[in-house]
Design a protein around this motif. Structure first.
Motif, PDB file in Angstrom:
ATOM      1  N   THR A 121       0.755  -1.111   0.059  1.00  0.00           N
ATOM      2  CA  THR A 121       0.137  -0.006   0.032  1.00  0.00           C
ATOM      3  C   THR A 121       0.885   1.462  -0.095  1.00  0.00           C
ATOM      4  OG1 THR A 121      -1.919  -1.154   1.232  1.00  0.00           O
ATOM      5  CG2 THR A 121      -2.003   1.267   1.164  1.00  0.00           C
ATOM      6  N   SER A 122       0.764   2.012  -0.797  1.00  0.00           N
ATOM      7  CA  SER A 122       1.552   3.510  -1.096  1.00  0.00           C
ATOM      8  C   SER A 122       0.990   4.305   0.043  1.00  0.00           C
ATOM      9  CB  SER A 122       1.359   3.914  -2.413  1.00  0.00           C
ATOM     10  OG  SER A 122      -0.044   4.546  -2.494  1.00  0.00           O
ATOM     11  N   VAL A 123       1.811   5.554   0.024  1.00  0.00           N
ATOM     12  CA  VAL A 123       1.507   6.447   1.130  1.00  0.00           C
ATOM     13  C   VAL A 123       0.085   7.253   0.977  1.00  0.00           C
ATOM     14  CG1 VAL A 123       3.826   7.143   1.740  1.00  0.00           C
ATOM     15  CG2 VAL A 123       2.799   8.099  -0.300  1.00  0.00           C
ATOM     16  N   LYS A 124      -0.302   7.006  -0.403  1.00  0.00           N
ATOM     17  CA  LYS A 124      -1.732   7.547  -0.841  1.00  0.00           C
ATOM     18  C   LYS A 124      -2.835   6.555  -0.710  1.00  0.00           C
ATOM     19  CE  LYS A 124       0.117  10.681  -4.331  1.00  0.00           C
ATOM     20  NZ  LYS A 124       0.081  11.047  -5.820  1.00  0.00           N
ATOM     21  N   GLY A 125      -2.381   5.258   0.068  1.00  0.00           N
ATOM     22  CA  GLY A 125      -3.448   4.152   0.304  1.00  0.00           C
ATOM     23  C   GLY A 125      -3.780   3.498  -0.887  1.00  0.00           C
ATOM     24  N   VAL A 126      -3.076   3.560  -1.850  1.00  0.00           N
ATOM     25  CA  VAL A 126      -3.510   2.793  -3.275  1.00  0.00           C
ATOM     26  C   VAL A 126      -2.504   1.438  -3.077  1.00  0.00           C
ATOM     27  CG1 VAL A 126      -3.399   2.767  -5.747  1.00  0.00           C
ATOM     28  CG2 VAL A 126      -4.042   5.101  -4.329  1.00  0.00           C
ATOM     29  N   SER A 127      -2.884   0.342  -3.795  1.00  0.00           N
ATOM     30  CA  SER A 127      -2.208  -0.949  -3.815  1.00  0.00           C
ATOM     31  C   SER A 127      -1.303  -0.554  -5.004  1.00  0.00           C
ATOM     32  CB  SER A 127      -3.089  -2.137  -4.195  1.00  0.00           C
ATOM     33  OG  SER A 127      -2.535  -3.168  -4.060  1.00  0.00           O
ATOM     34  N   ILE A 128      -0.022  -1.101  -4.753  1.00  0.00           N
ATOM     35  CA  ILE A 128       0.806  -0.821  -5.794  1.00  0.00           C
ATOM     36  C   ILE A 128       1.874  -2.141  -5.756  1.00  0.00           C
ATOM     37  CG2 ILE A 128       0.960   1.585  -5.908  1.00  0.00           C
ATOM     38  CD1 ILE A 128       3.427   1.578  -4.076  1.00  0.00           C
ATOM     39  N   ASP A 129       2.582  -2.439  -6.988  1.00  0.00           N
ATOM     40  CA  ASP A 129       3.353  -3.403  -7.021  1.00  0.00           C
ATOM     41  C   ASP A 129       4.848  -3.004  -6.179  1.00  0.00           C
ATOM     42  OD1 ASP A 129       2.332  -5.217  -8.859  1.00  0.00           O
ATOM     43  OD2 ASP A 129       2.789  -3.629 -10.442  1.00  0.00           O
ATOM     44  N   ALA A 130       4.928  -3.679  -5.180  1.00  0.00           N
ATOM     45  CA  ALA A 130       6.049  -3.553  -4.160  1.00  0.00           C
ATOM     46  C   ALA A 130       7.492  -3.281  -4.734  1.00  0.00           C
ATOM     47  CB  ALA A 130       6.196  -4.548  -2.783  1.00  0.00           C
ATOM     48  N   TRP A 131       7.606  -4.020  -5.668  1.00  0.00           N
ATOM     49  CA  TRP A 131       9.154  -4.350  -6.379  1.00  0.00           C
ATOM     50  C   TRP A 131       9.171  -3.401  -7.809  1.00  0.00           C
ATOM     51  CZ3 TRP A 131      13.024  -6.066  -3.504  1.00  0.00           C
ATOM     52  CH2 TRP A 131      12.606  -6.841  -2.042  1.00  0.00           C
ATOM     53  N   TYR A 132       8.281  -2.563  -7.948  1.00  0.00           N
ATOM     54  CA  TYR A 132       8.070  -1.608  -9.159  1.00  0.00           C
ATOM     55  C   TYR A 132       8.591  -0.232  -8.691  1.00  0.00           C
ATOM     56  CZ  TYR A 132       6.906   0.420 -13.527  1.00  0.00           C
ATOM     57  OH  TYR A 132       6.767   1.276 -14.532  1.00  0.00           O
ATOM     58  N   SER A 133       9.469  -0.032  -9.564  1.00  0.00           N
ATOM     59  CA  SER A 133      10.036   1.663  -9.283  1.00  0.00           C
ATOM     60  C   SER A 133       9.377   2.450 -10.391  1.00  0.00           C
ATOM     61  CB  SER A 133      11.788   1.563  -9.388  1.00  0.00           C
ATOM     62  OG  SER A 133      12.110   2.894  -9.665  1.00  0.00           O
ATOM     63  N   GLY A 134       8.974   3.526  -9.978  1.00  0.00           N
ATOM     64  CA  GLY A 134       8.205   4.477 -10.862  1.00  0.00           C
ATOM     65  C   GLY A 134       9.242   5.316 -11.511  1.00  0.00           C
ATOM     66  N   LYS A 135      10.243   5.487 -10.861  1.00  0.00           N
ATOM     67  CA  LYS A 135      11.487   6.369 -11.452  1.00  0.00           C
ATOM     68  C   LYS A 135      12.152   5.556 -12.585  1.00  0.00           C
ATOM     69  CE  LYS A 135      15.947   8.041 -10.188  1.00  0.00           C
ATOM     70  NZ  LYS A 135      16.845   8.438  -9.016  1.00  0.00           N
ATOM     71  N   HIS A 136      12.469   4.312 -12.501  1.00  0.00           N
ATOM     72  CA  HIS A 136      13.175   3.615 -13.585  1.00  0.00           C
ATOM     73  C   HIS A 136      12.167   2.838 -14.372  1.00  0.00           C
ATOM     74  CE1 HIS A 136      17.172   4.385 -11.386  1.00  0.00           C
ATOM     75  NE2 HIS A 136      16.434   3.986 -10.323  1.00  0.00           N
ATOM     76  N   ARG A 137      10.795   3.069 -14.013  1.00  0.00           N
ATOM     77  CA  ARG A 137       9.752   2.133 -14.918  1.00  0.00           C
ATOM     78  C   ARG A 137      10.356   0.708 -15.029  1.00  0.00           C
ATOM     79  NH1 ARG A 137       7.988   6.598 -19.297  1.00  0.00           N
ATOM     80  NH2 ARG A 137       7.254   8.276 -17.634  1.00  0.00           N
TER      81      ARG A 137
END
Length: 280
Positions: A121-137
């Motif tokens: 769960t992200s800081v915004k309360g959304v479920s995200i992939d734990a090992w996915y980097s948005g910076k590096h895509r």
């Protein structure tokens, strides 16, 4: 399946060093003589081929005359033994200070892995992939490292999920606390990029551009130029590891195991660079 001759471009002394560590591990476990398919020397060769070339373990095992399961187990043993040889962060910092270096460099890298189904769960309360980097895509594990001013990595961290920022990883692993101690006790400050902004005294980061769009003052620009010119060699640290040990470029193993794999590669690098006390 066809076999062919190949050359392993590592010094024989390194194979013997790894074999010696494996031999000590077998004695500690109480392994009986002649109960293993490979000797310690050939198990060391198997592991080094995997580190150096990143070959498929099943194919690699067949080349050494062992099963897929045995190849996995032998490599896992070698990784654990090598990772156990790396120094703690405080010991690594003490050695750098004792060697007379003026500072260390902190940096982080995303080590590429296969896609994973683990979520958080992200800081915004959304479920995200734990090992996915948005910076590096990309999917991967975040590894923090400390480098000497000449770029040689002296310490690497445990693996952290790729979605975390460098500063978050450094704080969670208490790297910042160790670096504060080094700056105050060993007179060994740290240089870092803007991703670590806000870490505090002892860890120097570039001055950011003012939010209102004004140009940085001359003194701030000079500070940034000097900082980047001294920190740039630290970028070599991860390049030394991934350039020499190709298995670090992409892994299909659990990303949580990447911390030990990188630490094992770090020990191999220290041996080749004569950074170990017993090899000086």
């Amino acid at each position: 399946m066809l076999a062919y001759r190949a050359t392993l471009d590592v010094p024989r002394e390194l194979v013997q060093h790894v074999a010696g560590l494996l031999r000590a591990e077998r004695r500690a476990r109480g392994t009986r003589r002649n109960t293993r398919r490979l000797t310690c020397f050939y198990q060391a060769m198997l592991a080094l081929v995997w580190f150096r070339k990143g070959e498929d373990k099943t194919t690699l095992g067949a080349g050494f005359g062992v099963s897929r399961a045995t190849a996995y187990r032998y490599i896992a043993e070698a990784v654990a033994v090598l990772a156990a040889q790396t120094p703690t962060l405080h010991d690594a910092l003490r050695q750098v200070a004792a060697d007379g270096w003026s500072h260390v460099i902190l940096d982080g890298k995303l080590f590429d892995t296969d896609r994973l189904a683990e979520t958080t769960t992200s800081v915004k309360g959304v479920s995200i992939d734990a090992w996915y980097s948005g910076k590096h895509r990309d999917f991967g594990a975040n590894i923090q490292a400390i480098m000497r001013p000449d770029g040689l990595p002296i310490w690497t961290s445990d693996a952290m999920p790729g979605h975390l920022h460098d500063l978050t990883c450094a704080q969670h692993l208490d790297i910042t606390g160790a670096l504060y101690w080094a700056a105050s006790t060993l007179d060994l400050p740290t240089l870092a990029d803007s991703g670590y902004d806000g870490t505090g005294l002892g860890i120097h980061t570039p001055d950011k551009q003012p939010a209102d769009g004004r140009a940085l003052a001359v003194d701030n620009r000079a500070h940034n130029l000097l900082l980047r010119s001294m920190r740039c060699l630290g970028e070599r640290g991860f390049a030394i590891l991934t350039g020499r040990w190709r298995t670090l470029r992409h892994t299909t193993t659990s990303p949580r195991a990447l911390g030990d794999i990188v630490a094992a590669a770090l020990h191999l690098t220290h041996f080749e660079y004569r950074h170990l006390p017993q090899t000086r």
